[in-house]
Design an enzyme around this catalytic site. Structure first.
Site, PDB file in Angstrom:
ATOM      1  N   ALA A 130     110.153  24.079  79.796  1.00 59.70           N
ATOM      2  CA  ALA A 130     111.124  23.070  80.226  1.00 59.70           C
ATOM      3  C   ALA A 130     111.771  22.437  79.005  1.00 59.70           C
ATOM      4  O   ALA A 130     111.149  21.663  78.281  1.00 59.70           O
ATOM      5  CB  ALA A 130     110.446  21.997  81.082  1.00 59.70           C
ATOM      6  N   ILE A 336     131.100  26.509  48.884  1.00 61.14           N
ATOM      7  CA  ILE A 336     131.718  25.914  47.701  1.00 61.14           C
ATOM      8  C   ILE A 336     130.747  25.897  46.528  1.00 61.14           C
ATOM      9  O   ILE A 336     131.145  26.076  45.368  1.00 61.14           O
ATOM     10  CB  ILE A 336     132.226  24.493  48.034  1.00 61.14           C
ATOM     11  CG1 ILE A 336     133.451  24.583  48.955  1.00 61.14           C
ATOM     12  CG2 ILE A 336     132.570  23.702  46.766  1.00 61.14           C
ATOM     13  CD1 ILE A 336     133.874  23.259  49.559  1.00 61.14           C
ATOM     14  N   GLU A 362     118.301  17.444  71.221  1.00 63.06           N
ATOM     15  CA  GLU A 362     118.957  16.312  71.893  1.00 63.06           C
ATOM     16  C   GLU A 362     120.069  16.765  72.835  1.00 63.06           C
ATOM     17  O   GLU A 362     121.048  16.059  73.049  1.00 63.06           O
ATOM     18  CB  GLU A 362     119.512  15.318  70.863  1.00 63.06           C
ATOM     19  CG  GLU A 362     118.471  14.745  69.914  1.00 63.06           C
ATOM     20  CD  GLU A 362     117.667  13.617  70.529  1.00 63.06           C
ATOM     21  OE1 GLU A 362     118.053  13.128  71.608  1.00 63.06           O
ATOM     22  OE2 GLU A 362     116.656  13.223  69.919  1.00 63.06           O
TER      23      GLU A 362
END
Length: 380
Positions: A130, A336, A362
């Site tokens: 779950a 970069i 979340e």
């Protein structure tokens, strides 16, 4: 964002930034290498009102508004999302149900020491079977005499192995469907409450995460938060937390961007700083633009909450966009940096690993799109 913020909010943001840079940043390297949360930080933050800051002054909290909280989250995540994750599990997820629906006796016993940083909270929802589907949890709390007997398993629990108090989500009555889901407090050391293992993670390494097991774990009936049947309170906890986590994602993006622009100005190739080359300058321009857009979405959702609205759609938009921006920005920051982007002495790889966790954690990006579409009337 200066046009949006009050003087008090600007001062609070600047003050907390100084704290994060002075007190949290020096702890990050060791915490990441050892994959341990610096426990001494919580009492220090508690004394300054930096734990559970949204709650009432009555219990010793700072009682700040939601906008101030997301500003705070941005600043802590700009330094370390791992430490921010443990802070969030304590200051929001674990303690939010207690503050809003707990009894005064429960608040005095559990919330007050948490606000002071003397005790640590965790939030026990996710299980092996779950995750996004909250209704699929299998953990049960069976009423027996003057208490409840808990059986089940929880996984990916932030602070699970270091917490003193766990806010646990379990079924009290499966026959009622999701309406039979309830919220409990479980104390560390309760017989039948076991930490089965600490989990090793790719990202947010300085936030400790565990798997928990409950085998005939008996707790007093007084450890029920509110009434039985609290599914919508669980969802309210997650909905408000989503806006906060979006602020954390902005902070990760900001931290990666600042590292990238600093490096691009210092790194000289072909006789000049690489920031002067269009390929790099345009990357940085896109990064700055996306971060500002994400920040505005977060501030809008937070402001709406402060106005007493229920920004479900706006909160999901903020979390979806900010989390994906954090991943894109941190990835470009690594590019970069070239080869140095792979070196742990530079922070951009950590920002990227941490950001990836929030495409799932979340509330996944897919779930956020589902919520937004439903709020638009496109799905039942």
């Amino acid at each position: 964002m200066e046009f949006f913020l009050s003087e008090d909010q600007r001062i609070f943001k600047d003050t907390f930034r100084k704290f994060a840079e002075a007190e949290i940043a020096p702890l990050v390297e060791e915490a990441e290498e050892t994959e341990t949360f610096p426990l001494r930080l919580f009492p220090q933050m508690g004394k300054l009102g930096y734990l559970c800051p949204r709650y009432s002054e009555k219990y010793g909290a700072a009682e700040i508004d939601k906008v101030s909280e997301v500003l705070m989250r941005e600043e802590i995540s700009r330094v370390s999302q791992g430490i921010a994750s443990s802070w969030s599990a304590h200051s929001h997820l674990g303690s939010f149900p207690l503050f809003h629906w707990g009894s005064e006796e429960q608040k005095e016993k559990y919330l007050v020491p948490a606000i002071r940083g003397e005790k640590i909270f965790a939030f026990g929802l996710t299980e092996p079977n779950a995750g996004s589907d909250v209704k699929a949890i299998e953990t049960t709390a069976r009423r027996e005499g003057d208490g409840y007997v808990i059986n089940g398993r929880k996984i990916f629990i932030t602070n699970g192995n270091i917490c003193d108090f766990l806010t646990l989500i379990a079924y009290t009555d499966r026959s009622r469907g999701y309406r039979g889901i309830s919220i409990f407090l479980v104390e560390k050391g309760t017989p039948g409450f076991l930490v089965t293992r600490k989990l090793k993670k790719e990202g947010i390494r300085s936030s400790e995460t565990a798997e928990l097991l409950f085998e005939d774990c008996r707790i007093p009936a007084g450890n029920l938060i509110g009434d039985e049947g609290s599914f919508y309170r669980v969802m309210e906890t997650l909905n408000e937390g989503r806006i906060g986590v979006a602020g954390n994602c902005v902070g990760m993006a900001q931290g990666a961007y600042e590292a990238a622009i600093r490096y691009a100005r210092e790194r000289v190739q072909f006789g000049r700083p690489i920031a002067q080359f269009q390929a790099i300058a345009f990357k940085l321009a896109d990064m700055a633009t996306e971060i500002d857009a994400a920040r505005l979405l977060v501030l809008r959702a937070a402001w709406m909450m402060d106005q007493g609205k229920n920004p479900i759609r706006e909160g999901s938009m903020a979390k979806l966009f900010a989390s994906e921006v954090a991943v894109r920005v941190s990835k470009e920051a690594m590019q970069i940096h070239g080869g140095y982007g792979q070196m742990r002495e530079f922070p951009v790889g950590r920002f990227h690993r941490d950001a990836l966790a929030y495409l799932v954690g979340e509330g996944t990006s897919e779930i956020q799109r589902h919520i937004i579409a439903r709020q638009m009337g496109l799905r039942s």
